[in-house]
Scaffold this active site. Sequence first.
Site, mmCIF file in Angstrom:
data_model
loop_
_atom_site.group_PDB
_atom_site.id
_atom_site.type_symbol
_atom_site.label_atom_id
_atom_site.label_comp_id
_atom_site.label_asym_id
_atom_site.label_seq_id
_atom_site.Cartn_x
_atom_site.Cartn_y
_atom_site.Cartn_z
ATOM 1 N N HIS A 142 29.469 43.642 -3.952
ATOM 2 C CA HIS A 142 29.054 43.596 -5.354
ATOM 3 C C HIS A 142 29.442 42.285 -6.025
ATOM 4 O O HIS A 142 28.830 41.891 -7.024
ATOM 5 C CB HIS A 142 29.657 44.774 -6.115
ATOM 6 C CG HIS A 142 28.908 45.166 -7.353
ATOM 7 N ND1 HIS A 142 28.231 44.275 -8.147
ATOM 8 C CD2 HIS A 142 28.735 46.385 -7.945
ATOM 9 C CE1 HIS A 142 27.682 44.900 -9.168
ATOM 10 N NE2 HIS A 142 27.967 46.186 -9.066
ATOM 11 N N ASP A 157 7.721 46.934 -1.361
ATOM 12 C CA ASP A 157 6.627 47.215 -0.433
ATOM 13 C C ASP A 157 6.707 46.228 0.726
ATOM 14 O O ASP A 157 6.422 45.052 0.570
ATOM 15 C CB ASP A 157 5.290 47.090 -1.158
ATOM 16 C CG ASP A 157 4.100 47.352 -0.243
ATOM 17 O OD1 ASP A 157 4.307 47.623 0.962
ATOM 18 O OD2 ASP A 157 2.959 47.263 -0.726
#
Length: 464
Positions: free
Chosen positions: A165, A381
């Site tokens: 992170h 995608d």
Amino acid sequence: MASPNALTFKVTRKNTELIPPAKPTPHEFKPLSDIDDQEGLRFQLPLIAFFPKNPAMDRKDPVKVFRDALAKALVFYYPFAGRLRETAGRKLVVECTGEGALFIEADADVGLQQFGDTLQPPFPCLEELLYDVPGSGGMVNCPLLLIQVTRLKCGGFIFAFRANHTMSDGFGLFQFASTMAELARGAEIPSVLPVWQRHLVSARDPPHVSYMHDEYENIPDAKETLIPLENMVQRSFFFGPGEISALRRHLSPHLRRCTTFELLAACIWRCRTIAISPDPNEEVRILCFVNGRRLFNPLLPAGYYGNVVATPLAISTAENLCKQPLNFALELVMKAKSKVTEDYIKSVANLMIIRGRPHFAVDMRTYIVSDLTHVASDNLDYGWGAPVFGGPAKGGAGVIPGLLSFHIPIKNIKGERGKLVPICLPANAMEVFVKELETMVKRDDDTDLGDAPKSSIFKGRTRL
């Protein structure tokens, strides 16, 4: 069909390797910003996406597609192929070594349909879908990304990844994942080029703190242990238009134009506090992760992928929060969020230098919430179309299980768009939490919000 939370299956890991950038990249040292390397962001953030079978892609192996896309993306995001080093003053610096990111190829003896009609955290066998490679989970001298692609029997697959992170916030990580998607579909370069420039969110020289930052102050000792860390369970709650409308009816007219994030954060904070039952006179807190990108003037470059977050704090006594109407909690949340400006974020960066990069103050009386609804998984995608779910793999990440939850954009089985919020609590506290929340979100068309509600807000449970 068995409950997806009771689902068990076998995952066979066929290969684990380091994937370096597809082309040579510079060997250099890049300091993180003074927001990036604070103690509160020194943890691994797990994300996951589920892709159904696409007949048009039958001749494509998702493992090869993702491996190649990762190698190409690391050319542009080459710091992710390096390793963190800690220098004087606990400063974190990326050594861009080009060693690469960890990549796991796996197969599972289960189909996507067996996960149930609604995909949401908690996911069964998550530790198998995102395997913690020994030695990979630290902060320094470890891979900064771990990716696992698991093929399913149905022809679909699961893409899971875990990121340090300190390198990026949720926005930055989805930017990286979207770049992988573009390259997988044949692009030569990303539509948004990554920008490092961490100095834009770093401390002044000399450092100067210009705000009060109560979120980094010590918390008074609790009179008793509020939440045992054993017997923790996790459930996800869906808030669609009906639930949001029901919550707004609890508000005074002047507060009904609050954001959905503020409304849900206030409601869950109140219900969670009732569930954990602290001493009425003790302080309880909420920390809201606020994305500061739009607050900078001039705006940060579009491709900036570091952490641009602040964690403003709201405090109340438990008695006031639980006994006052929802307006009370909401006004506290809105006031806390309103403190965040560009200068506020830079003041936090300066505090990090002066105070030795402290963790924001937390204990089990603290609820932490992060809004990811601005991050659209529709952009993920890779040739198979958008995932049926893309977002955090679980709630409760970070220093103490059960504190952190996310607002995740999702469409439920009825086609309603809304927010999914995973919550982690001990089993007995979860029962109280559910009852409180049922009362708050009961819709006019609901006769019962139990295990099979019309609104489908309450789903699934698993032991952590």
